[in-house]
Design an enzyme around this catalytic site. Structure first.
Site, short mmCIF file in Angstrom:
data_model
loop_
_atom_site.label_atom_id
_atom_site.label_comp_id
_atom_site.label_asym_id
_atom_site.label_seq_id
_atom_site.Cartn_x
_atom_site.Cartn_y
_atom_site.Cartn_z
N HIS A 63 0.95 -1.17 0.13
CA HIS A 63 0.16 -0.09 0.08
C HIS A 63 0.94 1.23 -0.03
CE1 HIS A 63 -3.29 -2.62 1.09
NE2 HIS A 63 -2.39 -3.43 1.97
N GLU A 84 10.08 7.48 -16.71
CA GLU A 84 8.55 8.15 -16.92
C GLU A 84 8.18 7.60 -18.37
OE1 GLU A 84 7.87 12.35 -15.02
OE2 GLU A 84 9.86 11.99 -15.65
N GLN A 131 -4.07 -6.41 -43.58
CA GLN A 131 -2.90 -5.87 -43.72
C GLN A 131 -2.63 -4.93 -42.67
OE1 GLN A 131 -1.87 -4.38 -47.83
NE2 GLN A 131 -2.05 -2.45 -47.08
N1 ARG Z 1 -0.10 -6.88 -48.31
C1 ARG Z 1 -1.09 -7.81 -48.01
C2 ARG Z 1 -1.27 -8.16 -46.48
O1 ARG Z 1 -0.13 -7.65 -45.74
C3 ARG Z 1 -0.47 -9.25 -48.51
C4 ARG Z 1 -1.48 -10.17 -48.81
C5 ARG Z 1 -2.45 -9.64 -49.76
N2 ARG Z 1 -3.35 -10.68 -50.15
C6 ARG Z 1 -4.55 -10.22 -50.75
N3 ARG Z 1 -5.19 -11.36 -51.32
N4 ARG Z 1 -4.70 -9.14 -51.33
O2 ARG Z 1 -1.96 -8.40 -45.99
#
Ligand code: ARG
Length: 466
Positions: free
Chosen positions: A159, A299, A331
């Site tokens: 505490h 920090e 992505q």
């Molecule tokens: N740049 C894409 C990603 O990172 C690669 C895979 C893309 N696949 C697709 N079917 N467009 O997800």
């Protein structure tokens, strides 16, 4: 403004993507860091294609030589990345196509979906290895600081109130335990990543006679006995982002650990405690108040932990509710993961640097730990050793503490006769309890802060970190 159709997928399109769409959808500005893994994946895949006879040995050799040259260019900074080619995969494939006719066969039985899943699994194995190494270095720094303050005692807190005395080293060993669990967690995440998705294709594998185990072996996706490990469901292989989340979670928890250590250091370095002096090299001054020395590294460690938690949250939210299997949303799975790695590496190094330059203020620690109230529990234990039930002993010591407070004297300064009047089990020797070294020596059990245990822990950590 419409451009030419995309070379890799533009067959069915009359025009290419809008400028704005290219800007919106490109990922090469960040996924280019996957290049070494992407190239390793392509080399393994083409080796497999040659192994099963889908390309010739000469074609495989040409592809490998081309990929090696591209990697050298990338590492040398000469490679020109084109955002119009979207991502790392298409940039490398196009560069290869310009050099090697056989490159047109590289994508046989492969999709970017299983390709990126593979790249990322290779990335996680490397990332976990890197963090494990950095963590071990930070642990070494903590062990060295513990050695330097080996005989120093401080109050331990619950505490944020003074509770019981502990060795300074015992406190640092608590931190070592936290980092040891982090290290184990990264090993486990690397093990989770250790399955090869290649061969899952876009979603449903391929009609071509590929050898998934061959590719897995090439890339080191093997168990302890060298047997290949491949994903068992082609849909899951391209949809699954668990290991992303597990990695981000391990980073977030590491961040929380570092933040708690940082908080202790901030308190300890304040004028109110002054148990330690932080190194100038990891502190900053105030532009207004000339006397200030601010614990900024600590920090920031506290602040960065918020960011690491945010990355985990981003990933959980990204994946939640996505229909099977791959969706372009995914992505967005890479920036948080890359950020978690980069920030976690920095944080661990900064902790090591800060702790490495730490000096212990022995006088202030000694003064704080000399507070006899820290041994009030030992006094209750004394009564228990002399036959009193613990609840009764606790109550009696409470009265003695109140008595000392009323008189404004330290506990051991109370007259023995008056103490004995509170409980008959107090003997003439009651005040020997307040001998600190003796009190510590009595804490003998595993995990306790006594000197025998401390020596054992020093030996254990030296062994674990050697
Ligand atoms: N740049 C894409 C990603 O990172 C690669 C895979 C893309 N696949 C697709 N079917 N467009 O997800």
């Amino acid at each position: 403004m419409a451009k030419l159709p995309q070379v890799t997928w533009g067959g069915r399109f009359a025009a290419g993507p809008a400028e704005l769409m290219l800007k919106f959808s490109e990922s090469v500005s960040w996924d280019r860091r996957l290049a070494p893994f992407d190239i390793a994946g392509s080399k393994a895949h083409s080796a497999m294609l040659a192994h099963v006879g889908l390309i010739t040995v000469a074609e495989r050799k040409a592809i490998h030589a081309g990929l090696d040259a591209i990697l050298a260019e990338i590492e040398g900074g000469a490679f020109v990345w084109d955002p119009a080619l979207e991502d790392v995969h298409m940039n490398i494939e196009q560069a290869l196509t310009r050099r090697v006719p056989a490159a047109a066969k590289l994508h046989t039985a492969r999709s970017r979906n299983d390709q990126v899943a593979t790249d990322m699994r290779l990335f996680f194995k490397a990332a976990c290895g890197e963090l494990e190494g950095r963590l071990a270095a930070a642990q070494q720094a903590l062990l060295a600081a513990a050695e330097a303050g080996r005989d120093v005692l401080i109050p331990g807190y619950t505490h944020l109130q003074r509770a019981q005395p502990v060795y300074f080293a015992h406190h640092l060993f608590a931190w070592l335990e936290m980092l040891e669990r982090d290290r184990a967690r990264f090993r486990q995440v690397a093990e989770r990543a250790n399955e090869c998705p290649l061969g899952a294709g876009a979603i449903a594998g391929t009609t071509l006679p590929i050898d998934r185990e061959f590719t897995a072996r090439q890339l080191g996706f093997v168990d302890a006995r060298g047997r290949p490990r491949v994903t068992q469901n082609s849909m899951d292989a391209v949809a699954d982002r668990d290991v992303f989340i597990e990695f981000a979670a391990a980073c977030a928890l590491l961040g929380v650990h570092l933040s708690r250590m940082a908080e202790d250091l901030i308190l300890w370095s304040s004028a109110e405690f002054k148990f330690v002096e932080l190194p100038d090299a990891f502190c900053t001054g105030s532009s207004l108040m000339p006397q200030k020395k601010n614990p900024d590294s600590c920090e920031l460690l506290r602040g960065k932990s918020a960011r690491l938690q945010g990355n985990l949250h981003t990933l959980l939210t990204l994946v939640k509710g996505l229909p099977m299997t791959y969706n372009r949303d995914l992505q967005e799975d890479k920036p948080p993961v890359f950020d978690s790695l980069d920030q976690a590496v920095l944080c661990v190094d900064v902790l090591a640097g800060t702790v490495g330059g730490l000096t212990v203020n022995r006088a202030r620690c000694a003064a704080a730990v000399a507070d006899p109230a820290l041994l009030a529990t030992d006094l209750a234990d004394y009564l228990v050793a002399h036959g009193a039930p613990f609840r009764e002993a606790h109550h009696a010591v409470g009265k003695v503490v109140a008595m000392a407070e009323q008189r404004g004297v330290p506990l051991p300064a109370l007259p023995t006769a008056e103490v004995r009047a509170v409980h008959a089990a107090f003997g003439e020797d009651w005040a020997t309890v307040f001998d600190l070294r003796r009190a510590l020596a009595a804490r003998r059990g595993t995990g306790m802060p006594g000197p025998k245990q401390l020596a054992r822990q020093f030996a254990r950590w030296r062994r674990l970190l050697s």
